[in-house]
Design a protein around this motif. Structure first.
Motif, PDB file in Angstrom:
ATOM      1  N   LYS A  35       0.722  -1.522  -0.118  1.00 53.24           N
ATOM      2  CA  LYS A  35       0.051   0.177  -0.289  1.00 53.24           C
ATOM      3  C   LYS A  35       1.282   1.303   0.168  1.00 53.24           C
ATOM      4  CE  LYS A  35      -3.668   1.888   2.547  1.00 53.24           C
ATOM      5  NZ  LYS A  35      -4.422   2.034   4.270  1.00 53.24           N
ATOM      6  N   TRP A  36       1.102   2.171  -1.417  1.00 52.43           N
ATOM      7  CA  TRP A  36       1.786   2.862  -1.468  1.00 52.43           C
ATOM      8  C   TRP A  36       1.277   4.912  -1.439  1.00 52.43           C
ATOM      9  CZ3 TRP A  36       6.943   2.673  -1.608  1.00 52.43           C
ATOM     10  CH2 TRP A  36       7.841   1.609  -1.292  1.00 52.43           C
ATOM     11  N   LEU A  37       2.240   5.260  -1.118  1.00 51.20           N
ATOM     12  CA  LEU A  37       1.030   6.190  -1.356  1.00 51.20           C
ATOM     13  C   LEU A  37       1.857   7.463  -1.909  1.00 51.20           C
ATOM     14  CD1 LEU A  37      -1.029   8.768  -0.174  1.00 51.20           C
ATOM     15  CD2 LEU A  37       0.438   9.803   1.200  1.00 51.20           C
ATOM     16  N   PHE A  38       1.343   7.784  -2.743  1.00 49.97           N
ATOM     17  CA  PHE A  38       2.569   8.878  -4.366  1.00 49.97           C
ATOM     18  C   PHE A  38       2.423  10.439  -3.603  1.00 49.97           C
ATOM     19  CE2 PHE A  38       2.013  10.866  -8.825  1.00 49.97           C
ATOM     20  CZ  PHE A  38       3.815  10.745  -8.630  1.00 49.97           C
ATOM     21  N   ILE A  39       3.251  10.767  -3.474  1.00 47.60           N
ATOM     22  CA  ILE A  39       3.346  12.267  -3.234  1.00 47.60           C
ATOM     23  C   ILE A  39       3.815  13.086  -4.868  1.00 47.60           C
ATOM     24  CG2 ILE A  39       4.346  14.199  -2.023  1.00 47.60           C
ATOM     25  CD1 ILE A  39       4.879  12.157   0.329  1.00 47.60           C
ATOM     26  N   PRO A  40       2.351  13.772  -5.521  1.00 49.79           N
ATOM     27  CA  PRO A  40       2.304  14.578  -7.123  1.00 49.79           C
ATOM     28  C   PRO A  40       3.403  15.646  -6.758  1.00 49.79           C
ATOM     29  CG  PRO A  40       0.537  14.255  -6.634  1.00 49.79           C
ATOM     30  CD  PRO A  40       1.409  14.230  -5.040  1.00 49.79           C
ATOM     31  N   TYR A  41       3.620  16.381  -5.760  1.00 43.88           N
ATOM     32  CA  TYR A  41       3.343  17.499  -5.719  1.00 43.88           C
ATOM     33  C   TYR A  41       4.744  18.344  -6.767  1.00 43.88           C
ATOM     34  CZ  TYR A  41       0.734  17.764  -1.106  1.00 43.88           C
ATOM     35  OH  TYR A  41       0.280  17.087  -0.092  1.00 43.88           O
ATOM     36  N   ALA A  42       5.578  17.595  -7.013  1.00 46.59           N
ATOM     37  CA  ALA A  42       6.707  18.504  -8.357  1.00 46.59           C
ATOM     38  C   ALA A  42       6.107  18.504  -9.595  1.00 46.59           C
ATOM     39  CB  ALA A  42       8.130  17.612  -7.813  1.00 46.59           C
ATOM     40  N   GLY A  43       4.654  18.057  -9.719  1.00 39.94           N
ATOM     41  CA  GLY A  43       4.365  18.284 -11.430  1.00 39.94           C
ATOM     42  C   GLY A  43       3.232  19.710 -11.147  1.00 39.94           C
ATOM     43  N   VAL A  44       3.912  20.476 -11.631  1.00 37.40           N
ATOM     44  CA  VAL A  44       3.485  21.424 -11.844  1.00 37.40           C
ATOM     45  C   VAL A  44       2.118  21.371 -13.075  1.00 37.40           C
ATOM     46  CG1 VAL A  44       3.604  23.668 -11.869  1.00 37.40           C
ATOM     47  CG2 VAL A  44       5.580  22.252 -10.676  1.00 37.40           C
ATOM     48  N   SER A  45       2.889  20.883 -14.806  1.00 39.80           N
ATOM     49  CA  SER A  45       2.431  21.255 -15.871  1.00 39.80           C
ATOM     50  C   SER A  45       1.623  20.440 -15.818  1.00 39.80           C
ATOM     51  CB  SER A  45       3.022  21.441 -16.574  1.00 39.80           C
ATOM     52  OG  SER A  45       4.153  20.336 -16.564  1.00 39.80           O
ATOM     53  N   MET A  46       0.814  19.614 -14.958  1.00 40.98           N
ATOM     54  CA  MET A  46      -0.353  18.577 -14.950  1.00 40.98           C
ATOM     55  C   MET A  46      -0.705  18.712 -13.848  1.00 40.98           C
ATOM     56  SD  MET A  46       1.704  14.633 -15.144  1.00 40.98           S
ATOM     57  CE  MET A  46       3.746  15.252 -15.511  1.00 40.98           C
ATOM     58  N   SER A  47      -1.779  18.053 -13.845  1.00 40.51           N
ATOM     59  CA  SER A  47      -3.038  17.675 -12.627  1.00 40.51           C
ATOM     60  C   SER A  47      -2.335  16.758 -11.536  1.00 40.51           C
ATOM     61  CB  SER A  47      -4.041  17.734 -12.819  1.00 40.51           C
ATOM     62  OG  SER A  47      -4.277  16.163 -13.332  1.00 40.51           O
ATOM     63  N   TYR A  48      -2.682  16.981 -10.572  1.00 42.19           N
ATOM     64  CA  TYR A  48      -2.253  15.517  -9.867  1.00 42.19           C
ATOM     65  C   TYR A  48      -2.821  14.099 -10.687  1.00 42.19           C
ATOM     66  CZ  TYR A  48       0.210  19.332  -6.757  1.00 42.19           C
ATOM     67  OH  TYR A  48       0.612  20.035  -6.352  1.00 42.19           O
ATOM     68  N   ASP A  49      -4.192  14.342 -10.795  1.00 37.52           N
ATOM     69  CA  ASP A  49      -4.940  13.152 -11.055  1.00 37.52           C
ATOM     70  C   ASP A  49      -3.756  12.503 -12.227  1.00 37.52           C
ATOM     71  OD1 ASP A  49      -6.706  13.140  -9.249  1.00 37.52           O
ATOM     72  OD2 ASP A  49      -8.037  14.252 -10.281  1.00 37.52           O
ATOM     73  N   THR A  50      -3.586  13.152 -13.053  1.00 38.04           N
ATOM     74  CA  THR A  50      -3.469  12.903 -14.203  1.00 38.04           C
ATOM     75  C   THR A  50      -1.764  11.861 -13.883  1.00 38.04           C
ATOM     76  OG1 THR A  50      -3.901  14.202 -16.030  1.00 38.04           O
ATOM     77  CG2 THR A  50      -2.246  13.166 -16.811  1.00 38.04           C
ATOM     78  N   TYR A  51      -1.035  12.480 -13.267  1.00 42.17           N
ATOM     79  CA  TYR A  51       0.495  12.501 -12.831  1.00 42.17           C
ATOM     80  C   TYR A  51       0.291  10.815 -11.800  1.00 42.17           C
ATOM     81  CZ  TYR A  51       5.284  13.712 -10.995  1.00 42.17           C
ATOM     82  OH  TYR A  51       6.734  12.819 -10.971  1.00 42.17           O
ATOM     83  N   LEU A  52      -1.175  10.135 -11.279  1.00 41.24           N
ATOM     84  CA  LEU A  52      -1.610   9.724 -10.687  1.00 41.24           C
ATOM     85  C   LEU A  52      -1.111   8.385 -11.359  1.00 41.24           C
ATOM     86  CD1 LEU A  52      -1.920   7.849  -7.345  1.00 41.24           C
ATOM     87  CD2 LEU A  52      -3.897   8.760  -8.093  1.00 41.24           C
ATOM     88  N   GLU A  53      -2.136   8.851 -12.596  1.00 41.72           N
ATOM     89  CA  GLU A  53      -2.800   8.079 -13.196  1.00 41.72           C
ATOM     90  C   GLU A  53      -1.562   7.341 -14.090  1.00 41.72           C
ATOM     91  OE1 GLU A  53      -5.229   7.395 -17.780  1.00 41.72           O
ATOM     92  OE2 GLU A  53      -5.304   8.874 -16.456  1.00 41.72           O
ATOM     93  N   ALA A  54      -0.363   8.547 -14.593  1.00 42.34           N
ATOM     94  CA  ALA A  54       0.936   8.091 -14.942  1.00 42.34           C
ATOM     95  C   ALA A  54       1.848   6.507 -14.598  1.00 42.34           C
ATOM     96  CB  ALA A  54       1.880   9.152 -15.547  1.00 42.34           C
ATOM     97  N   VAL A  55       1.787   7.158 -13.118  1.00 43.53           N
ATOM     98  CA  VAL A  55       2.324   6.530 -12.298  1.00 43.53           C
ATOM     99  C   VAL A  55       1.635   4.920 -11.928  1.00 43.53           C
ATOM    100  CG1 VAL A  55       3.310   6.332  -9.462  1.00 43.53           C
ATOM    101  CG2 VAL A  55       3.357   8.219 -11.479  1.00 43.53           C
ATOM    102  N   VAL A  56       0.692   5.294 -11.460  1.00 41.48           N
ATOM    103  CA  VAL A  56      -0.247   3.287 -11.423  1.00 41.48           C
ATOM    104  C   VAL A  56       0.203   2.793 -12.794  1.00 41.48           C
ATOM    105  CG1 VAL A  56      -1.893   2.443 -11.400  1.00 41.48           C
ATOM    106  CG2 VAL A  56      -1.778   4.927  -9.708  1.00 41.48           C
ATOM    107  N   ASN A  57      -0.457   3.245 -13.858  1.00 44.24           N
ATOM    108  CA  ASN A  57       0.438   2.334 -15.131  1.00 44.24           C
ATOM    109  C   ASN A  57       1.781   2.192 -15.092  1.00 44.24           C
ATOM    110  OD1 ASN A  57      -2.478   2.520 -15.732  1.00 44.24           O
ATOM    111  ND2 ASN A  57      -2.388   4.851 -16.735  1.00 44.24           N
ATOM    112  N   GLY A  58       2.489   3.110 -14.894  1.00 42.39           N
ATOM    113  CA  GLY A  58       3.486   2.905 -14.911  1.00 42.39           C
ATOM    114  C   GLY A  58       4.667   1.444 -13.961  1.00 42.39           C
ATOM    115  N   LEU A  59       3.616   1.851 -12.544  1.00 49.48           N
ATOM    116  CA  LEU A  59       3.921   0.540 -12.048  1.00 49.48           C
ATOM    117  C   LEU A  59       3.291  -0.296 -12.015  1.00 49.48           C
ATOM    118  CD1 LEU A  59       5.360   3.378  -8.864  1.00 49.48           C
ATOM    119  CD2 LEU A  59       6.841   1.760 -11.218  1.00 49.48           C
TER     120      LEU A  59
END
Length: 239
Positions: A35-59
């Motif tokens: 059970k992992w918590l992703f912190i997307p605060y470095a993502g400025v030019s994309m939404s946090y939801d979009t960033y999360l989706e990319a990470v979930v798909n990548g992993l």
């Protein structure tokens, strides 16, 4: 301390798909932490939801349960409840600003020192060092301090490359880091190339991947660190 920290230089290596090269590095940390918590605060030019989706798909091959901190009403409790912490890349200044804003920096360090695994790439690796003074990023926002997590007692420079463009007269990366060591000769800087990582497990530290790293310390500049090196001695670097 029971620190397990994986500091990845980048989310991609060459033209490989997003996070694909990181899977062999990350897999050992997920044996018991699912059970992992992703912190997307470095993502400025994309939404946090979009960033999360990319990470979930990548992993996805690792079959982890990943949520993002912005989805939780209480960020601090979300960190406590997670079995592992993932911090993505982007703008290091914005990442650190938000961690200070929500008063999370000390908590992440506390949880990591207690044994909760930490994975960070790019900006997420930058903040694992003593400070963010050797980031490559533009200071688009001013955090209260440059002091970072200090999971390793030296500076990290992800995406390290000393390549220069023909006709470009700006300083190289090595010259920029030299400026840092001139000002702070007692704090080493470790430049890690894309596709590589630093892995800290308790009192051991190793360079992972198939490219050498580069050490900068005082008058010693761009000293090659061989692939697979044991860097445990750097954990006793001056705090």
């Amino acid at each position: 301390m029971a620190i397990q920290a994986l500091l990845l230089s980048s989310s991609r290596a060459g033209n490989t798909p997003y996070l694909e090269h990181t899977l062999p590095f990350i897999a050992p940390l997920t044996a018991t932490a699912r059970k992992w918590l992703f912190i997307p605060y470095a993502g400025v030019s994309m939404s946090y939801d979009t960033y999360l989706e990319a990470v979930v798909n990548g992993l996805a091959p690792l079959q982890l349960d990943i949520s993002a901190i912005h989805q939780h009403g209480d960020p601090k409790q979300a960190i406590r409840d997670a079995e592992g912490i993932i911090v993505g890349g982007g703008n290091t200044f914005h990442l650190l600003h938000e961690l200070y804003r929500y008063d999370l920096l000390h908590l992440i360090r506390e949880q990591t020192e207690a044994g909760k695994p930490y994975i960070g790439w790019s900006a997420g690796a930058n903040i694992a060092g003593k400070s963010i003074r050797t980031t490559n990023d533009m200071p688009i926002i001013e955090p209260p301090s440059f002091t970072a997590l200090g999971l390793v007692p030296f500076q990290v420079n992800p995406h390290y490359s000393n390549a220069t463009l023909a006709g470009h007269n700006g300083e190289s990366r090595a010259q920029r880091i030299l400026e840092f060591t001139c000002v702070d000769p007692l704090t080493p800087v470790l430049g890690i190339q894309e596709g590589t990582a630093l892995y800290r497990q308790d009192d051991s530290l190793s360079l992972q991947g198939d490219k050498e790293a580069y050490l900068f310390s005082g008058v010693e500049q761009e000293i090659p660190v061989p692939v697979g090196s044991d860097l445990s001695h750097m954990l006793s670097a001056q705090a």
